[in-house]
Design a protein around this motif. Structure first.
Motif, PDB file in Angstrom:
ATOM      1  N   ALA A  10       0.831  -1.207   0.000  1.00  0.00           N
ATOM      2  CA  ALA A  10       0.000   0.000   0.000  1.00  0.00           C
ATOM      3  C   ALA A  10       0.866   1.258   0.000  1.00  0.00           C
ATOM      4  CB  ALA A  10      -0.925  -0.006   1.214  1.00  0.00           C
ATOM      5  N   LEU A  11       1.967   1.246   0.746  1.00  0.00           N
ATOM      6  CA  LEU A  11       2.855   2.405   0.767  1.00  0.00           C
ATOM      7  C   LEU A  11       3.519   2.621  -0.593  1.00  0.00           C
ATOM      8  CD1 LEU A  11       4.590   2.002   4.235  1.00  0.00           C
ATOM      9  CD2 LEU A  11       2.922   3.730   3.562  1.00  0.00           C
ATOM     10  N   VAL A  12       3.940   1.542  -1.222  1.00  0.00           N
ATOM     11  CA  VAL A  12       4.565   1.673  -2.541  1.00  0.00           C
ATOM     12  C   VAL A  12       3.554   2.200  -3.555  1.00  0.00           C
ATOM     13  CG1 VAL A  12       5.559   0.381  -4.464  1.00  0.00           C
ATOM     14  CG2 VAL A  12       6.360  -0.038  -2.152  1.00  0.00           C
ATOM     15  N   LEU A  13       2.354   1.647  -3.569  1.00  0.00           N
ATOM     16  CA  LEU A  13       1.332   2.107  -4.512  1.00  0.00           C
ATOM     17  C   LEU A  13       0.932   3.556  -4.239  1.00  0.00           C
ATOM     18  CD1 LEU A  13      -0.920  -1.061  -4.805  1.00  0.00           C
ATOM     19  CD2 LEU A  13       0.769  -0.200  -6.440  1.00  0.00           C
ATOM     20  N   GLY A  14       0.860   3.927  -2.970  1.00  0.00           N
ATOM     21  CA  GLY A  14       0.558   5.325  -2.633  1.00  0.00           C
ATOM     22  C   GLY A  14       1.653   6.263  -3.112  1.00  0.00           C
ATOM     23  N   ALA A  17       1.357   6.683  -6.826  1.00  0.00           N
ATOM     24  CA  ALA A  17       0.241   7.562  -7.172  1.00  0.00           C
ATOM     25  C   ALA A  17       0.614   9.023  -6.973  1.00  0.00           C
ATOM     26  CB  ALA A  17      -0.980   7.203  -6.330  1.00  0.00           C
ATOM     27  N   VAL A  18       1.313   9.324  -5.891  1.00  0.00           N
ATOM     28  CA  VAL A  18       1.731  10.700  -5.628  1.00  0.00           C
ATOM     29  C   VAL A  18       2.736  11.163  -6.684  1.00  0.00           C
ATOM     30  CG1 VAL A  18       2.996  12.153  -3.998  1.00  0.00           C
ATOM     31  CG2 VAL A  18       1.198  10.637  -3.193  1.00  0.00           C
ATOM     32  N   MET A  19       3.663  10.269  -7.072  1.00  0.00           N
ATOM     33  CA  MET A  19       4.625  10.639  -8.113  1.00  0.00           C
ATOM     34  C   MET A  19       3.915  10.904  -9.433  1.00  0.00           C
ATOM     35  SD  MET A  19       8.055   8.424  -7.424  1.00  0.00           S
ATOM     36  CE  MET A  19       7.294   6.840  -7.232  1.00  0.00           C
ATOM     37  N   PHE A  21       0.845  12.014  -9.798  1.00  0.00           N
ATOM     38  CA  PHE A  21       0.203  13.315  -9.646  1.00  0.00           C
ATOM     39  C   PHE A  21       1.219  14.435  -9.843  1.00  0.00           C
ATOM     40  CE2 PHE A  21      -0.956  16.865  -6.838  1.00  0.00           C
ATOM     41  CZ  PHE A  21      -2.144  17.231  -7.445  1.00  0.00           C
ATOM     42  N   GLY A  22       2.425  14.257  -9.310  1.00  0.00           N
ATOM     43  CA  GLY A  22       3.484  15.250  -9.489  1.00  0.00           C
ATOM     44  C   GLY A  22       3.868  15.410 -10.944  1.00  0.00           C
ATOM     45  N   ILE A  23       3.895  14.309 -11.699  1.00  0.00           N
ATOM     46  CA  ILE A  23       4.218  14.379 -13.134  1.00  0.00           C
ATOM     47  C   ILE A  23       3.171  15.201 -13.860  1.00  0.00           C
ATOM     48  CG2 ILE A  23       4.359  12.996 -15.241  1.00  0.00           C
ATOM     49  CD1 ILE A  23       5.682  10.812 -13.504  1.00  0.00           C
ATOM     50  N   PHE A  24       1.880  14.995 -13.518  1.00  0.00           N
ATOM     51  CA  PHE A  24       0.829  15.802 -14.141  1.00  0.00           C
ATOM     52  C   PHE A  24       1.014  17.279 -13.841  1.00  0.00           C
ATOM     53  CE2 PHE A  24      -2.117  11.936 -14.020  1.00  0.00           C
ATOM     54  CZ  PHE A  24      -1.882  11.643 -15.353  1.00  0.00           C
ATOM     55  N   GLN A  25       1.378  17.598 -12.602  1.00  0.00           N
ATOM     56  CA  GLN A  25       1.575  18.998 -12.228  1.00  0.00           C
ATOM     57  C   GLN A  25       2.769  19.600 -12.959  1.00  0.00           C
ATOM     58  OE1 GLN A  25      -0.497  20.862 -10.384  1.00  0.00           O
ATOM     59  NE2 GLN A  25      -1.791  19.050 -10.409  1.00  0.00           N
ATOM     60  N   ILE A  26       3.831  18.841 -13.140  1.00  0.00           N
ATOM     61  CA  ILE A  26       4.996  19.343 -13.874  1.00  0.00           C
ATOM     62  C   ILE A  26       4.634  19.609 -15.330  1.00  0.00           C
ATOM     63  CG2 ILE A  26       7.282  18.674 -14.743  1.00  0.00           C
ATOM     64  CD1 ILE A  26       7.723  17.272 -12.034  1.00  0.00           C
ATOM     65  N   ARG A  27       3.847  18.714 -15.923  1.00  0.00           N
ATOM     66  CA  ARG A  27       3.419  18.934 -17.318  1.00  0.00           C
ATOM     67  C   ARG A  27       2.570  20.196 -17.444  1.00  0.00           C
ATOM     68  NH1 ARG A  27       1.720  12.803 -19.024  1.00  0.00           N
ATOM     69  NH2 ARG A  27       3.835  11.988 -19.111  1.00  0.00           N
ATOM     70  N   LYS A  28       1.648  20.395 -16.500  1.00  0.00           N
ATOM     71  CA  LYS A  28       0.835  21.612 -16.528  1.00  0.00           C
ATOM     72  C   LYS A  28       1.701  22.849 -16.360  1.00  0.00           C
ATOM     73  CE  LYS A  28      -3.591  19.900 -14.864  1.00  0.00           C
ATOM     74  NZ  LYS A  28      -4.590  20.019 -13.796  1.00  0.00           N
ATOM     75  N   PHE A  29       2.699  22.770 -15.479  1.00  0.00           N
ATOM     76  CA  PHE A  29       3.584  23.904 -15.251  1.00  0.00           C
ATOM     77  C   PHE A  29       4.369  24.240 -16.516  1.00  0.00           C
ATOM     78  CE2 PHE A  29       7.799  25.478 -13.959  1.00  0.00           C
ATOM     79  CZ  PHE A  29       7.401  26.682 -13.404  1.00  0.00           C
ATOM     80  N   ILE A  52       7.635  13.623   3.565  1.00  0.00           N
ATOM     81  CA  ILE A  52       6.812  12.510   4.035  1.00  0.00           C
ATOM     82  C   ILE A  52       6.713  11.421   2.967  1.00  0.00           C
ATOM     83  CG2 ILE A  52       4.439  11.835   4.634  1.00  0.00           C
ATOM     84  CD1 ILE A  52       4.225  14.507   6.126  1.00  0.00           C
ATOM     85  N   ILE A  53       6.480  11.818   1.727  1.00  0.00           N
ATOM     86  CA  ILE A  53       6.373  10.836   0.648  1.00  0.00           C
ATOM     87  C   ILE A  53       7.692  10.107   0.457  1.00  0.00           C
ATOM     88  CG2 ILE A  53       5.977  10.553  -1.831  1.00  0.00           C
ATOM     89  CD1 ILE A  53       3.471  11.065  -0.110  1.00  0.00           C
TER      90      ILE A  53
END
Length: 66
Positions: A10-14, A17-19, A21-29, A52-53
């Motif tokens: 669960a920690l690895v999958l979480g 998922a966060v990484m 989400f970060g990739i999407f934010q970098i693309r938008k930026f 934390i991540i």
């Protein structure tokens, strides 16, 4: 033993998922769709979240290996 394995997965999958989400934010930026704000409180919150991540990812990998 099985509970620890499920928690580690669960920690690895979480973390993945966060990484993602970060990739999407970098693309938008890069496209200029997000605005950059330089508020200190937002930067501190992002830094805490990032640490934390990273800690969760390192903990789960350590749990898998040892």
């Amino acid at each position: 033993m099985l509970t620890g394995f499920i928690i580690a997965i669960a920690l690895v999958l979480g973390g993945l998922a966060v990484m993602r989400f970060g990739i999407f934010q970098i693309r938008k930026f890069k496209k200029g769709e997000t605005r950059v704000t330089k508020k200190v409180s937002e930067q501190i919150a992002f830094l805490i979240f990032f640490v934390i991540i990273l800690g969760l990812i390192i903990y789960s990998i350590n749990d898998f290996l040892f």
